[in-house]
Design a protein around this motif. Sequence first.
Motif, PDB file in Angstrom:
ATOM      1  N   TRP A   1       0.834  -1.204   0.000  1.00  0.00           N
ATOM      2  CA  TRP A   1       0.000   0.000   0.000  1.00  0.00           C
ATOM      3  C   TRP A   1       0.866   1.251   0.000  1.00  0.00           C
ATOM      4  N   VAL A   2       1.900   1.259   0.868  1.00  0.00           N
ATOM      5  CA  VAL A   2       2.804   2.413   0.935  1.00  0.00           C
ATOM      6  C   VAL A   2       3.571   2.565  -0.379  1.00  0.00           C
ATOM      7  N   ARG A   3       4.010   1.436  -0.958  1.00  0.00           N
ATOM      8  CA  ARG A   3       4.818   1.486  -2.179  1.00  0.00           C
ATOM      9  C   ARG A   3       4.024   2.015  -3.368  1.00  0.00           C
ATOM     10  N   ASN A   4       2.757   1.700  -3.440  1.00  0.00           N
ATOM     11  CA  ASN A   4       1.934   2.075  -4.594  1.00  0.00           C
ATOM     12  C   ASN A   4       1.153   3.369  -4.393  1.00  0.00           C
ATOM     13  N   LYS A   5       1.378   4.050  -3.267  1.00  0.00           N
ATOM     14  CA  LYS A   5       0.685   5.317  -3.000  1.00  0.00           C
ATOM     15  C   LYS A   5       1.721   6.420  -2.753  1.00  0.00           C
ATOM     16  N   PRO A   6       2.334   6.936  -3.822  1.00  0.00           N
ATOM     17  CA  PRO A   6       3.358   7.967  -3.616  1.00  0.00           C
ATOM     18  C   PRO A   6       2.804   9.265  -3.028  1.00  0.00           C
ATOM     19  N   ASP A   7       1.519   9.507  -3.221  1.00  0.00           N
ATOM     20  CA  ASP A   7       0.920  10.746  -2.703  1.00  0.00           C
ATOM     21  C   ASP A   7       0.298  10.542  -1.326  1.00  0.00           C
ATOM     22  N   LEU A   8       0.617   9.432  -0.681  1.00  0.00           N
ATOM     23  CA  LEU A   8       0.032   9.123   0.633  1.00  0.00           C
ATOM     24  C   LEU A   8       0.519  10.126   1.663  1.00  0.00           C
ATOM     25  N   ASP A   9      -0.386  10.525   2.554  1.00  0.00           N
ATOM     26  CA  ASP A   9      -0.031  11.471   3.626  1.00  0.00           C
ATOM     27  C   ASP A   9       1.109  10.881   4.448  1.00  0.00           C
ATOM     28  N   GLU A  10       2.081  11.728   4.795  1.00  0.00           N
ATOM     29  CA  GLU A  10       3.270  11.251   5.505  1.00  0.00           C
ATOM     30  C   GLU A  10       2.924  10.623   6.845  1.00  0.00           C
ATOM     31  N   GLN A  11       1.955  11.180   7.555  1.00  0.00           N
ATOM     32  CA  GLN A  11       1.566  10.625   8.850  1.00  0.00           C
ATOM     33  C   GLN A  11       0.939   9.242   8.685  1.00  0.00           C
ATOM     34  N   VAL A  12       0.088   9.098   7.666  1.00  0.00           N
ATOM     35  CA  VAL A  12      -0.528   7.797   7.396  1.00  0.00           C
ATOM     36  C   VAL A  12       0.536   6.797   6.946  1.00  0.00           C
ATOM     37  N   ARG A  13       1.474   7.282   6.087  1.00  0.00           N
ATOM     38  CA  ARG A  13       2.553   6.408   5.633  1.00  0.00           C
ATOM     39  C   ARG A  13       3.363   5.871   6.816  1.00  0.00           C
ATOM     40  N   GLN A  14       3.689   6.772   7.762  1.00  0.00           N
ATOM     41  CA  GLN A  14       4.466   6.359   8.928  1.00  0.00           C
ATOM     42  C   GLN A  14       3.681   5.391   9.806  1.00  0.00           C
ATOM     43  N   GLN A  15       2.363   5.634   9.878  1.00  0.00           N
ATOM     44  CA  GLN A  15       1.514   4.733  10.669  1.00  0.00           C
ATOM     45  C   GLN A  15       1.531   3.324  10.077  1.00  0.00           C
ATOM     46  N   TYR A  16       1.420   3.222   8.737  1.00  0.00           N
ATOM     47  CA  TYR A  16       1.441   1.923   8.082  1.00  0.00           C
ATOM     48  C   TYR A  16       2.801   1.234   8.236  1.00  0.00           C
ATOM     49  N   LEU A  17       3.870   2.043   8.125  1.00  0.00           N
ATOM     50  CA  LEU A  17       5.206   1.476   8.293  1.00  0.00           C
ATOM     51  C   LEU A  17       5.412   0.960   9.709  1.00  0.00           C
ATOM     52  N   ASP A  18       4.869   1.687  10.695  1.00  0.00           N
ATOM     53  CA  ASP A  18       4.974   1.222  12.088  1.00  0.00           C
ATOM     54  C   ASP A  18       4.231  -0.097  12.282  1.00  0.00           C
ATOM     55  N   ILE A  19       3.048  -0.200  11.671  1.00  0.00           N
ATOM     56  CA  ILE A  19       2.290  -1.454  11.786  1.00  0.00           C
ATOM     57  C   ILE A  19       3.062  -2.594  11.137  1.00  0.00           C
ATOM     58  N   ALA A  20       3.607  -2.336   9.947  1.00  0.00           N
ATOM     59  CA  ALA A  20       4.385  -3.369   9.260  1.00  0.00           C
ATOM     60  C   ALA A  20       5.600  -3.773  10.086  1.00  0.00           C
ATOM     61  N   TYR A  21       6.233  -2.796  10.726  1.00  0.00           N
ATOM     62  CA  TYR A  21       7.408  -3.100  11.557  1.00  0.00           C
ATOM     63  C   TYR A  21       7.031  -3.987  12.742  1.00  0.00           C
ATOM     64  N   ARG A  22       5.915  -3.666  13.402  1.00  0.00           N
ATOM     65  CA  ARG A  22       5.476  -4.474  14.546  1.00  0.00           C
ATOM     66  C   ARG A  22       5.128  -5.892  14.104  1.00  0.00           C
ATOM     67  N   LYS A  23       4.496  -5.995  12.945  1.00  0.00           N
ATOM     68  CA  LYS A  23       4.177  -7.342  12.439  1.00  0.00           C
ATOM     69  C   LYS A  23       5.458  -8.115  12.130  1.00  0.00           C
ATOM     70  N   ALA A  24       6.461  -7.421  11.580  1.00  0.00           N
ATOM     71  CA  ALA A  24       7.729  -8.086  11.278  1.00  0.00           C
ATOM     72  C   ALA A  24       8.427  -8.539  12.555  1.00  0.00           C
ATOM     73  N   ILE A  25       8.365  -7.715  13.615  1.00  0.00           N
ATOM     74  CA  ILE A  25       8.937  -8.102  14.908  1.00  0.00           C
ATOM     75  C   ILE A  25       8.226  -9.341  15.447  1.00  0.00           C
ATOM     76  N   HIS A  26       6.906  -9.368  15.276  1.00  0.00           N
ATOM     77  CA  HIS A  26       6.142 -10.535  15.721  1.00  0.00           C
ATOM     78  C   HIS A  26       6.564 -11.774  14.937  1.00  0.00           C
TER      79      HIS A  26
END
Length: 373
Positions: free
Chosen positions: A168-193
């Motif tokens: 989602w982040v990769r295919n949405k270059p115009d994504l709001d930076e705050q939303v982008r960071q939120q998605y990246l944080d979720i992905a990071y937590r899932k990767a840690i899990h």
Amino acid sequence: MSSRFIRTFEGRIAWYTIISLAVTGIMEVIMAFLIYKVAGTLRYMGYRSAMLGPDGLYPNYRLLFLAVCGALTFLLTFYTLIHKYMSYVRMLERAMRDIANGDLNQEIPVENLDEFGEIARYMNQMERHVKDLMEREREAERTKNDLVTSVAHDLRTPLTSVIGYLDWVRNKPDLDEQVRQQYLDIAYRKAIHLEQLTNELFGFVKMEHKEMSLHLEQLDLQKLLEQLLDEAWPSFEKNGLEAQFSCAEHGIPLEGDGNLLARLFENLLNNAVKYGKDGKIIRVAAKVVHEHVLVQVINYGYVIPKEDLEKLFQKFYRVEQSRSQNTGGTGLGLAIVHQIAVLHGGDVQVKSDLDGTVFSVWLPLQQTKERQT
């Protein structure tokens, strides 16, 4: 002749031969006496025969008759003695043929104490051993299938989430930076899990195959438990739980592997948090009992049914079978607890009733020389 020699096949044949010869000798004496009496009677009666002999019976005929009678007596006696024995040998042969054809439900009676009796005993042992090996093989196959199924299930969900958010982040270059960071944080937590699940699986496999050794050190179990409770405090607070710790002694010196023991009690605390939320309190108590330390982790949540208690420490077994995200995991947490306790020469037990679910861990204060090497 000693009884030990008679119990052997060679000794048994020798004994049967002696008996047959003795019976034959007695029979020869009786027959010789009867021939002598018959010849005397014939002479007295004046009987003469050119074919049988002028004096009742030719000596050569007497010897031939005695030899034939002796041979028949010996063979009949020996066959009578050996017949039952050979029936047992034939029964052994049939049982071995059935086992060779895959019938492992044979129970061969051990009737003799000789070599054939030993063969029967060893065949029974071999049969039980093969059945045990086959059962272990089936259990290993079931375990492998369970492992594949569990790994696929437990890794697929967070992996799908990671891929989804990153895509989602990769295919949405115009994504709001705050939303982008939120998605990246979720992905990071899932990767840690994902990393935690992978480490747990690899750690379990190493302990299962006895590839993990103890790195012993002197530690204070009281301080270790206090530290683990402090580290788990955010989880307690998040789930509305209060932790209470009591220690009967001021400091509990213990020889053990600090990392493995920390993992043991972390798993018990995580289990208490997952399944003890309704109880609002988690109690941890430690005390020294003779040469061991007893640590109890108590929660007041769901009462575990009695039929499930004995299965709790089996790998991949879970009382809650939905494998939801909230209580998710590999189903290896308590199996690892049991393995670490056994690796230290201890044990872990559980009971659950209206007074709470109590996990009791027994650990020796000092390790034996075998575990120190």
